[in-house]
Design a protein around this motif. Structure first.
Motif, PDB file in Angstrom:
ATOM      1  N   LYS A  62     -11.668   6.874 -11.529  1.00  7.95           N
ATOM      2  CA  LYS A  62     -11.454   5.835 -10.512  1.00  7.95           C
ATOM      3  C   LYS A  62     -10.640   4.705 -11.118  1.00  7.95           C
ATOM      4  O   LYS A  62     -10.964   4.186 -12.188  1.00  7.95           O
ATOM      5  CB  LYS A  62     -12.797   5.313 -10.004  1.00  7.95           C
ATOM      6  N   LEU A  93      -3.509   5.559   0.356  1.00  8.84           N
ATOM      7  CA  LEU A  93      -3.772   6.041  -0.997  1.00  8.84           C
ATOM      8  C   LEU A  93      -4.054   4.916  -1.978  1.00  8.84           C
ATOM      9  O   LEU A  93      -4.263   5.196  -3.166  1.00  8.84           O
ATOM     10  CB  LEU A  93      -2.575   6.858  -1.493  1.00  8.84           C
ATOM     11  N   SER A  94      -4.076   3.676  -1.510  1.00  6.87           N
ATOM     12  CA  SER A  94      -4.197   2.563  -2.455  1.00  6.87           C
ATOM     13  C   SER A  94      -4.973   1.394  -1.873  1.00  6.87           C
ATOM     14  O   SER A  94      -4.660   0.244  -2.173  1.00  6.87           O
ATOM     15  CB  SER A  94      -2.799   2.087  -2.872  1.00  6.87           C
ATOM     16  N   ASP A 129       0.832  -1.202   0.000  1.00 10.87           N
ATOM     17  CA  ASP A 129       0.000   0.000   0.000  1.00 10.87           C
ATOM     18  C   ASP A 129       0.868   1.253   0.000  1.00 10.87           C
ATOM     19  O   ASP A 129       1.999   1.259   0.500  1.00 10.87           O
ATOM     20  CB  ASP A 129      -0.917   0.019   1.228  1.00 10.87           C
ATOM     21  N   GLN A 151      -3.403   5.356  -9.855  1.00 10.69           N
ATOM     22  CA  GLN A 151      -3.924   6.666 -10.228  1.00 10.69           C
ATOM     23  C   GLN A 151      -2.850   7.565 -10.833  1.00 10.69           C
ATOM     24  O   GLN A 151      -3.145   8.400 -11.697  1.00 10.69           O
ATOM     25  CB  GLN A 151      -4.564   7.359  -9.017  1.00 10.69           C
ATOM     26  N   SER A 179      -8.451   3.487  -6.102  1.00 12.41           N
ATOM     27  CA  SER A 179      -7.845   4.812  -6.014  1.00 12.41           C
ATOM     28  C   SER A 179      -8.566   5.748  -6.974  1.00 12.41           C
ATOM     29  O   SER A 179      -9.423   5.325  -7.758  1.00 12.41           O
ATOM     30  CB  SER A 179      -6.345   4.750  -6.325  1.00 12.41           C
ATOM     31  N   PRO A 231      -6.097   0.008  -7.330  1.00 11.63           N
ATOM     32  CA  PRO A 231      -5.241   0.549  -6.268  1.00 11.63           C
ATOM     33  C   PRO A 231      -3.841   0.913  -6.764  1.00 11.63           C
ATOM     34  O   PRO A 231      -3.214   0.165  -7.506  1.00 11.63           O
ATOM     35  CB  PRO A 231      -5.178  -0.594  -5.242  1.00 11.63           C
TER      36      PRO A 231
END
Length: 354
Positions: A283, A215-216, A173, A289, A220, A286
């Motif tokens: 969107k 953030l993941s 992550d 982005q 994301s 994970p």
């Protein structure tokens, strides 16, 4: 006399076997031997058997608890199904769930097993006639000393345990813990290892993580504020941005990241000093982005150039003022009046001193 002899042989509260042996032999020696060779070993064996059974029972309960704590959410299972449909590996999710279950199970089972066996040993000492009061007093003093000296370690341990149970983040992550933002490489009960974008490895104590931003986790979102010039047709610019985002969404040749929902243009976000910002929201899977956002910026720039839409840059309008003067390089003559100064009288001075 027999009652006194029984008390001497078996104590104030004689047990059944010791009392039976004394009644049969009327001998303190054989009554004591029966107590030490038969009765107490049986009781100690029963205590150890119960402790072993409880430790096994607790271990099975902890394993079930760890499995339930590691169950994936409905959204995560949906994403995994999408990855399978795309032919992408899903081992990352499986490895993370297994790691959490293994860590939680090992820690909790060790804690509960230690507690069960400590209580069992105390009962064994009591059966052997060892006074527990001095041991408990000494253990209490040592515990207090260790408690003061190891407060941070205990805090790290508890914080790490709750992080694992609540699945706040895991290996792989990307997290933001305040001063550090990066990818998680290792999670233990004491520290979390994070590698930032520069490659620096940070070892963050779990108790120092007062808040964490993941953030993941599960999915994301790429948020882009694309600026256009003030004289641009905003609805046309929004249409171009939407078209480019939809083309990337349907582009199976792009493998840098995956868009999981249709992109959305939310409209004008800001009226800035140099341009108007239009917000695009996408969107993604994970931690993908950033790759999607970079590709979108490139394609939107190419589409804007093709459509003749200007991306603004800092500009200023400068006015040059030229006045006609009496002579070049001279200051024009202007009529002025003398400055009138206030009149200071003796009365004013006396009032000031008063």
């Amino acid at each position: 006399m027999l009652a006194q002899d029984l008390t001497d042989a078996c104590g104030e509260e004689p047990r059944t076997l010791c009392q039976w042996a004394f009644e049969q032999t009327e001998s303190e020696f054989w009554a004591g031997m029966a107590e030490w060779l038969v009765d107490r070993p049986l009781r100690i064996g029963l205590i150890l058997t119960i402790a072993w059974f409880l430790s096994r029972l607790v271990r099975r309960w902890v394993e079930r608890f760890g499995q339930r704590a590691s169950e994936r959410s409905e959204r995560e299972r949906t994403l995994m199904e999408r990855q399978r449909e795309r032919g992408q590996p899903v081992e990352a999710y499986n490895g993370r769930a297994e790691q959490r279950a293994k860590t939680i199970t090992s820690v909790l089972s060790s804690m509960f097993a230690a507690a069960v066996w400590i209580v069992a040993i105390m009962f064994v000492f009591d059966e052997l006639g060892v006074s527990l009061a001095p041991l408990l007093a000494g253990a209490g003093v040592v515990g207090i000393m260790l408690g003061f000296g190891a407060q941070s370690i205990v805090s790290d341990f508890l914080a790490g345990l709750f992080m694992l149970i609540e699945d706040q983040f895991g290996v792989g992550d990307v997290i933001d813990v305040g001063e550090v933002t990066g990818s998680v490489e290792k999670v233990s009960l004491r520290v979390t290892t994070v590698r930032d974008i520069n490659g620096t490895v940070w070892h963050v104590p779990n108790s120092a993580i007062s808040k964490v931003g993941n953030l993941s986790q599960v999915w994301s979102r790429a948020v882009l504020d694309i600026e256009v010039a003030y004289d641009s047709d905003l609805r046309r610019a929004e249409g171009v941005i939407q078209r480019v985002a939809d083309e990337l969404w349907r582009d199976h040749d792009f493998t840098g990241g995956d868009i999981i929902d249709p992109p959305e243009v939310w409209g004008v976000q800001n009226l800035g000093a140099d341009g108007i910002a239009i917000r695009l929201v996408v969107k993604t899977d994970p931690a993908e982005q950033w790759a999607v956002a970079r590709e979108l910026r490139l394609r939107i720039k190419e589409a804007f150039d093709e459509a003749g839409i200007e991306i603004p840059f800092p500009q200023r309008t400068v006015w040059l003022r030229q006045d006609e003067v009496a002579g070049e390089g001279t200051t024009p003559a202007v009529e002025v009046a003398p400055i009138r100064m206030p009149v200071v009288t003796d009365d004013l001075m006396e009032g000031h001193h008063d």
